[in-house]
Motif scaffolding. Structure first.
Motif, mmCIF file in Angstrom:
data_model
loop_
_atom_site.group_PDB
_atom_site.id
_atom_site.type_symbol
_atom_site.label_atom_id
_atom_site.label_comp_id
_atom_site.label_asym_id
_atom_site.label_seq_id
_atom_site.Cartn_x
_atom_site.Cartn_y
_atom_site.Cartn_z
ATOM 1 N N GLN A 51 0.812 -1.221 0.000
ATOM 2 C CA GLN A 51 0.000 0.000 0.000
ATOM 3 C C GLN A 51 0.841 1.265 0.000
ATOM 4 O OE1 GLN A 51 -0.007 -2.346 2.368
ATOM 5 N NE2 GLN A 51 -0.186 -1.508 4.451
ATOM 6 N N LEU A 52 2.108 1.171 0.427
ATOM 7 C CA LEU A 52 2.953 2.356 0.449
ATOM 8 C C LEU A 52 3.251 2.865 -0.946
ATOM 9 C CD1 LEU A 52 5.506 1.420 3.258
ATOM 10 C CD2 LEU A 52 3.419 2.756 3.439
ATOM 11 N N ALA A 53 3.313 1.947 -1.922
ATOM 12 C CA ALA A 53 3.620 2.346 -3.293
ATOM 13 C C ALA A 53 2.487 3.131 -3.933
ATOM 14 C CB ALA A 53 3.937 1.109 -4.129
ATOM 15 N N LEU A 54 1.316 3.150 -3.319
ATOM 16 C CA LEU A 54 0.173 3.857 -3.882
ATOM 17 C C LEU A 54 0.258 5.361 -3.672
ATOM 18 C CD1 LEU A 54 -2.682 1.422 -2.735
ATOM 19 C CD2 LEU A 54 -1.484 1.475 -4.939
ATOM 20 N N ASP A 55 1.111 5.792 -2.748
ATOM 21 C CA ASP A 55 1.246 7.204 -2.434
ATOM 22 C C ASP A 55 2.397 7.790 -3.252
ATOM 23 O OD1 ASP A 55 2.270 9.638 -1.030
ATOM 24 O OD2 ASP A 55 0.622 9.204 0.331
ATOM 25 N N ARG A 59 6.532 7.525 -2.656
ATOM 26 C CA ARG A 59 7.449 6.859 -3.587
ATOM 27 C C ARG A 59 8.617 7.768 -3.923
ATOM 28 N NH1 ARG A 59 2.877 5.711 -6.654
ATOM 29 N NH2 ARG A 59 3.695 6.989 -8.353
ATOM 30 N N GLN A 60 8.332 9.029 -4.198
ATOM 31 C CA GLN A 60 9.394 9.949 -4.582
ATOM 32 C C GLN A 60 10.387 10.171 -3.451
ATOM 33 O OE1 GLN A 60 7.044 13.341 -5.733
ATOM 34 N NE2 GLN A 60 6.691 12.574 -7.814
ATOM 35 N N ARG A 61 9.860 10.345 -2.251
ATOM 36 C CA ARG A 61 10.766 10.598 -1.129
ATOM 37 C C ARG A 61 11.525 9.336 -0.744
ATOM 38 N NH1 ARG A 61 9.354 14.130 4.257
ATOM 39 N NH2 ARG A 61 11.385 13.952 5.227
ATOM 40 N N PHE A 62 10.874 8.196 -0.879
ATOM 41 C CA PHE A 62 11.533 6.920 -0.603
ATOM 42 C C PHE A 62 12.782 6.759 -1.463
ATOM 43 C CE2 PHE A 62 11.979 2.641 -2.410
ATOM 44 C CZ PHE A 62 12.348 1.921 -1.294
ATOM 45 N N VAL A 63 12.642 6.987 -2.747
ATOM 46 C CA VAL A 63 13.783 6.840 -3.651
ATOM 47 C C VAL A 63 14.846 7.884 -3.344
ATOM 48 C CG1 VAL A 63 14.525 6.956 -6.058
ATOM 49 C CG2 VAL A 63 12.392 5.788 -5.460
ATOM 50 N N ALA A 83 17.698 1.119 -4.866
ATOM 51 C CA ALA A 83 16.360 1.357 -4.317
ATOM 52 C C ALA A 83 15.448 1.693 -5.476
ATOM 53 C CB ALA A 83 16.385 2.498 -3.308
ATOM 54 N N GLY A 84 14.299 1.067 -5.518
ATOM 55 C CA GLY A 84 13.421 1.320 -6.646
ATOM 56 C C GLY A 84 12.055 0.691 -6.480
ATOM 57 N N GLU A 85 11.355 0.568 -7.602
ATOM 58 C CA GLU A 85 10.008 0.017 -7.622
ATOM 59 C C GLU A 85 9.906 -0.996 -8.748
ATOM 60 O OE1 GLU A 85 5.332 1.505 -8.096
ATOM 61 O OE2 GLU A 85 6.996 2.947 -8.216
ATOM 62 N N ALA A 86 9.252 -2.124 -8.460
ATOM 63 C CA ALA A 86 9.050 -3.160 -9.470
ATOM 64 C C ALA A 86 7.730 -3.856 -9.198
ATOM 65 C CB ALA A 86 10.198 -4.168 -9.465
ATOM 66 N N ASP A 87 6.883 -3.937 -10.221
ATOM 67 C CA ASP A 87 5.606 -4.637 -10.106
ATOM 68 C C ASP A 87 4.771 -4.139 -8.914
ATOM 69 O OD1 ASP A 87 6.295 -6.275 -12.295
ATOM 70 O OD2 ASP A 87 7.451 -7.594 -10.973
ATOM 71 N N THR A 168 14.168 7.229 6.431
ATOM 72 C CA THR A 168 14.013 7.996 7.654
ATOM 73 C C THR A 168 12.560 7.890 8.061
ATOM 74 O OG1 THR A 168 13.489 10.034 6.499
ATOM 75 C CG2 THR A 168 15.806 9.630 6.982
ATOM 76 N N LYS A 169 12.295 7.909 9.359
ATOM 77 C CA LYS A 169 10.944 7.634 9.835
ATOM 78 C C LYS A 169 9.956 8.728 9.438
ATOM 79 C CE LYS A 169 12.708 3.996 11.384
ATOM 80 N NZ LYS A 169 13.947 4.154 10.680
ATOM 81 N N SER A 170 10.466 9.934 9.088
ATOM 82 C CA SER A 170 9.551 10.981 8.663
ATOM 83 C C SER A 170 8.863 10.613 7.358
ATOM 84 C CB SER A 170 10.309 12.304 8.493
ATOM 85 O OG SER A 170 11.350 12.164 7.541
ATOM 86 N N THR A 171 9.485 9.745 6.564
ATOM 87 C CA THR A 171 8.878 9.337 5.305
ATOM 88 C C THR A 171 7.540 8.668 5.536
ATOM 89 O OG1 THR A 171 11.090 8.978 4.412
ATOM 90 C CG2 THR A 171 9.273 8.042 3.176
#
Length: 536
Positions: A51-55, A59-63, A83-87, A168-171
């Protein structure tokens, strides 16, 4: 994340990584052993909850943040390869470390010898200081995030890796993961300023490292309580038992070092993690060192200047020096000028009185509510308000006391008719205090249970802005709970922040400040709560 989801990934590919085994999991991620099919190497693959990938913002801050951590080149920080996104899944690929974490070592072997403890803590301190110098704060330093490779039976010296720097936990807050009162951090090791929502810097990690060091030396964390809320309160308000009460074989100077590392105020702690570990090493060895002289327990003057070598520390820079006072100019006041100054002063005073009158509904004339059986608080309130005690059940003080007494008379399903009119037409009058006593409120309960108990005292549907925050009211332990209460029929809403106060040998009491949406007069309410006295 569910174990079923984790098992479903084994044998599949996430990006270029073949997932092989599940090696660990938490509430928002799982860590797998995987094979990098491109380079033919083993990696640790951290996969985040789907569900995190839906935001999009998440996603942008994660990367972005993962790439920042990947740029840290330090031997004691787990290297990040990608670090990235797949499927539809966010992932981090890291070096796979054979070994175990410090949590496992403490659980199976107990406290290590002090020489070994120093070697382990020194490596963690070096990793943290390196991250702090690049503006990163870990926010979740704990034994489970300290990996130990090599050591006995391997022919290699023990090597420590600090992990879980990938986010970072702020993410997490960007994805709304604090909306249900989740606490970001681990309660056994969290700094007071994280609990109370204050800004954090490298000294917050230093506090957590101090908690870890305490447990490494004694075998127990500095605070042990029956509930998570009580544990958080202890970090904010209590002093830990001296290390020497668990380890009488250690010198008393160790207690002073730990007291400084675990100081409630960040300015009283050491300037860097390595400075703390060096002071601890010297105290254990019995050597004289300057770290003791710089610390005074709370309540005594403290030199808040950063220690030598830390003045440019980017995570907590030195505050700018105050300019030297300028000599007062000599002004000759003629009779005319003196009269003009007097008139100006009187005008300012008159404007100030008018402002206070409009703002407080009664100017600088305040009334006092005396402690009663229904509401065991003595507190002051503006002169333009009225206080009403409803039988032996509760009390309200408000510019519209009659309307709010009617609202709070029926918990869960109050009569909002008059209050909805105030909120829409006279929002300045839709504010006040609601206070009483409840047997169902228990500060030893979990966060969820305490919030559920408070719901039963409110006159509508309740939503919370976060977890309860430990505070003190009138010298008594308390929790502050922020939220909103709304009319399920017409949609009227009040913002509130409630203080639930523990009274020795008596049921808990509550003091709830409320207002129309986004219009709470926090300075006014802060003045009222700061002067509140708790009765029995």
């Amino acid at each position: 994340m569910s174990e079923l989801f984790g098992k479903s990934l084994i044998g599949t590919r996430v990006g270029d990584y073949l997932v092989q085994d599940l090696v660990g999991q938490g509430g928002m991620s799982m860590v797998f052993r995987a094979r990098d099919e491109r380079l033919g190497r083993q990696v640790a693959l951290k996969v985040l909850a789907p569900q995190l990938a839906l935001d999009t913002r998440f996603r942008q801050r994660f990367v972005r943040e993962s790439r920042t951590v990947a740029g840290i080149d330090h031997p004691n920080i787990i290297p990040i390869f990608e670090a990235g996104e797949a499927d539809g899944l966010l992932f981090i690929a890291m070096r796979y470390v054979e070994g175990r974490d410090l949590r496992g070592l403490l659980d199976h072997e107990g406290p290590p010898p002090v020489a070994r403890a120093n070697r382990l803590l020194s490596q963690v301190a070096s990793a943290l200081d390196s991250a702090h110098q690049q503006g990163l704060v870990h926010r979740d330093v704990k034994p489970a995030n300290i990996l130990i490779a090599g050591g006995a039976g391997t022919g290699e010296p023990e090597h420590v890796y600090l992990t879980d720097f990938g986010l970072t936990k702020s993410t997490y807050s960007l994805a709304g993961l604090t909306s249900q009162g989740q606490f970001l951090g681990t309660p056994r090791y969290v700094a007071p300023e994280q609990i109370t929502g204050q800004p954090v810097d490298g000294r917050s990690d230093l506090y957590a490292l101090g908690c870890v060091a305490y447990e490494v030396l004694t075998g127990v964390p500095p605070f042990q309580r029956d509930s998570e809320l009580a544990l958080l309160y202890a970090h904010v308000s209590d002093d830990p038992a001296p290390v020497t009460s668990h380890r009488p074989d250690l010198p008393p100077s160790v207690d002073l070092v730990m007291a400084r590392a675990l100081a409630k105020s960040p300015v009283e702690r050491y300037g860097t993690c390595r400075e703390f570990v060096a002071a601890l090493r010297d105290a254990i060895s019995g050597e004289d060192f300057t770290g003791l002289a710089a610390y005074r327990p709370a309540g005594h003057p403290v030199d808040t200047r950063p220690p030598l070598g830390s003045s440019t520390h980017p995570s907590h820079p030195r505050a700018p020096s105050a300019p030297a006072p300028r000599p007062a100019a000599r002004i000759r006041l003629t009779r005319g000028r003196l009269a003009g100054v007097a008139f100006a002063v009187l005008a300012v005073i008159a404007l100030g009185v008018a402002f206070l009158t409009l703002r407080g509904g009664g100017g600088n004339v305040w009334k006092k509510y005396p402690s009663t059986v229904a509401a065991p608080f003595t507190f002051s309130y503006p002169g333009g308000w009225e206080a009403r005690t409803h039988a032996d059940l509760f009390a309200v003080a408000s510019p519209a006391a009659e309307e709010f007494e009617r609202l709070f008379t029926t918990p869960i399903a109050g009569d909002w008719t008059s209050v909805n009119g105030l909120i829409s037409q006279e929002p300045a009058r839709a504010q006040g205090v609601y206070t009483g006593v409840s047997d169902s409120l228990n500060l030893s309960d979990s966060s969820e249970n305490l919030q559920e108990s408070l719901k039963s005292l409110m006159p509508g549907e309740v939503g919370y802005a976060g977890a309860p925050v430990p505070v003190t009211v009138g010298g008594h332990p308390a929790f502050r709970i922020d939220g909103v209460v709304s009319d399920p029929k017409a949609g009227g809403r009040l913002d509130f922040f409630a203080y639930v106060v523990q009274r020795p040998g008596a049921p808990a009491a509550f003091l709830t400040f409320f207002c129309a949406p986004a219009s709470c007069d926090r300075p006014l309410f802060d003045r009222m709560i700061s002067g509140a006295v708790i009765g029995q």
